[in-house]
Design an enzyme around this catalytic site. Sequence first.
Site, short mmCIF file in Angstrom:
data_model
loop_
_atom_site.label_atom_id
_atom_site.label_comp_id
_atom_site.label_asym_id
_atom_site.label_seq_id
_atom_site.Cartn_x
_atom_site.Cartn_y
_atom_site.Cartn_z
N HIS A 119 -14.98 47.31 -20.44
CA HIS A 119 -15.50 45.99 -18.88
C HIS A 119 -16.20 46.82 -18.44
CE1 HIS A 119 -11.95 48.07 -17.06
NE2 HIS A 119 -12.71 48.12 -15.67
N ASP A 149 -9.70 47.68 -24.58
CA ASP A 149 -11.00 47.96 -23.86
C ASP A 149 -11.65 49.47 -23.53
OD1 ASP A 149 -12.13 47.48 -21.01
OD2 ASP A 149 -10.49 47.31 -19.39
N SER A 225 -11.91 52.81 -13.43
CA SER A 225 -12.21 52.24 -14.57
C SER A 225 -12.39 53.08 -15.25
CB SER A 225 -12.28 51.00 -14.57
OG SER A 225 -11.65 49.66 -14.37
N GLY A 281 2.04 42.89 -39.90
CA GLY A 281 2.26 42.10 -40.39
C GLY A 281 3.64 40.74 -40.39
N VAL A 282 3.95 41.39 -38.56
CA VAL A 282 4.79 39.95 -38.77
C VAL A 282 4.69 39.89 -36.97
CG1 VAL A 282 6.92 41.73 -39.58
CG2 VAL A 282 5.78 42.40 -37.13
N GLY A 284 6.70 38.31 -32.99
CA GLY A 284 7.60 37.78 -33.05
C GLY A 284 8.23 37.89 -31.34
#
Length: 465
Positions: A119, A149, A225, A281-282, A284
């Site tokens: 940013h 970022d 930043s 690959g999950v 939750g």
Amino acid sequence: MKKFASLLFVAIVGGGVTLGAYKLLEDESKTEVSNLTTSPNFNTVAYEGRPISSTNADFTEAADRTVHAVVHVKNVQTSRQPRNLQEFFYGGGETRKGLVGAGSGVIISADGYIVTNNHVIDGATELDVSLNDNRTFKAEVIGTDPQADIALIKIDADEDLPYLPFGDSDNVRLGEWALAVGNPFNLTSTVTAGIISAKARDINEYDSNPQSFIQTDAAINPGNSGGALVNINGELIGINTAITSQTGSYVGYAFAVPSNNARKIVEDILEYGDVQRGILGVSGTSLNPSIASQLDVDAVEGVYVADVEFESGAKKAGLEEGDIITQIDNVKVSKFSDLSGYLGAKRPNDVVQVTYTRDGESITVPVTLLKYEAYVIDKPGLEVREASSELLKEYGVKNGVVIAQATNDKLKRYGLNGIVITEIDEEPVKSVADVKRIMNAKNPNEPVSLSFVGKGGEKKQIIFQ
């Protein structure tokens, strides 16, 4: 318990641009999470996590080493100012350059590679980089990762530049001293001290791509930043990125991208040209007593698996909906950001040991991470991935991409995961790149025709208005 009453907003402070709401608080006060912007081979050290027990610790050596490797980054953009209605409607006008924001950066190699926040440099026509000795250079953008970022830029100097070695952010311990170095409010080479307040902190619990930050109470303000968070030895352990505040300035909470994640992103950009994300690959949710009660599970820590993606490493390793992930390799998983933070430093084809519980039994399995290559077809709301040759053969087709999940809640109930899309608007698709090309060439208001092949070999064509 009080009702959640207000949103925290992620904002670029200098530009005053709000990026998005991220969290509901338990009190009535409005608090903001602010990005801290005012409008080859890298040396790595194995940090042993040696805490300083004395409150009279000497920060001078670490500070002196760091200030010379932290730079001031200015974002200059070009705009056109129309002078009449014709120029307004048809383009044209006076070209103007202006400073739209400024932040910090960290030199990570003697030949001028600098890591900063995305940013800080986003949208820049020119980047001006000032060193601690007041020398100024034009910088080139080498690559970016907007999701994390992080950005990599480079300057060319006639001599070797002072730089910071990467530390091992996994070994950072709560309560250890930390120094933040940057350019708050355009005050160059400012050093503040604090401690590591928390690890694996997710400041946007509703984001579909949860982050994992190091939290510190070292004073960090707009302009910090992209600056350095270092340990007492002067080793880079994080890239300062955001603060939480009611005013947009420091009130005790600041967040940094862990150095292991930043280093991996930088190395990927240099070696591959883009970031190589390895996915488990999950999907939750983090467990706590309230969620555990809703899900009717005994555990109050860990990650509850709500869905396992088709053809993912987790699927092949046998993970199922309802499993609770408690550990990955030797890292305890108490919440989702523990998991996402650790995976952020991994690449496709890396193998991780995942420990989960099922029916009271603890199971550990090796899971091979796959490369994140996905695209969301906004209309109707489907995320697609590359289809393996084995899957195409199983479905009896020569080309196509596979639906990984439905992003539209109305479509989730139809169980579309694993179905192959072979054509879009009657044009064959062989890869995710084909899907992107076709969709990017369309008017968003036009209908979309998708040709499917189901698991039983049946073919269907549906037009989404």
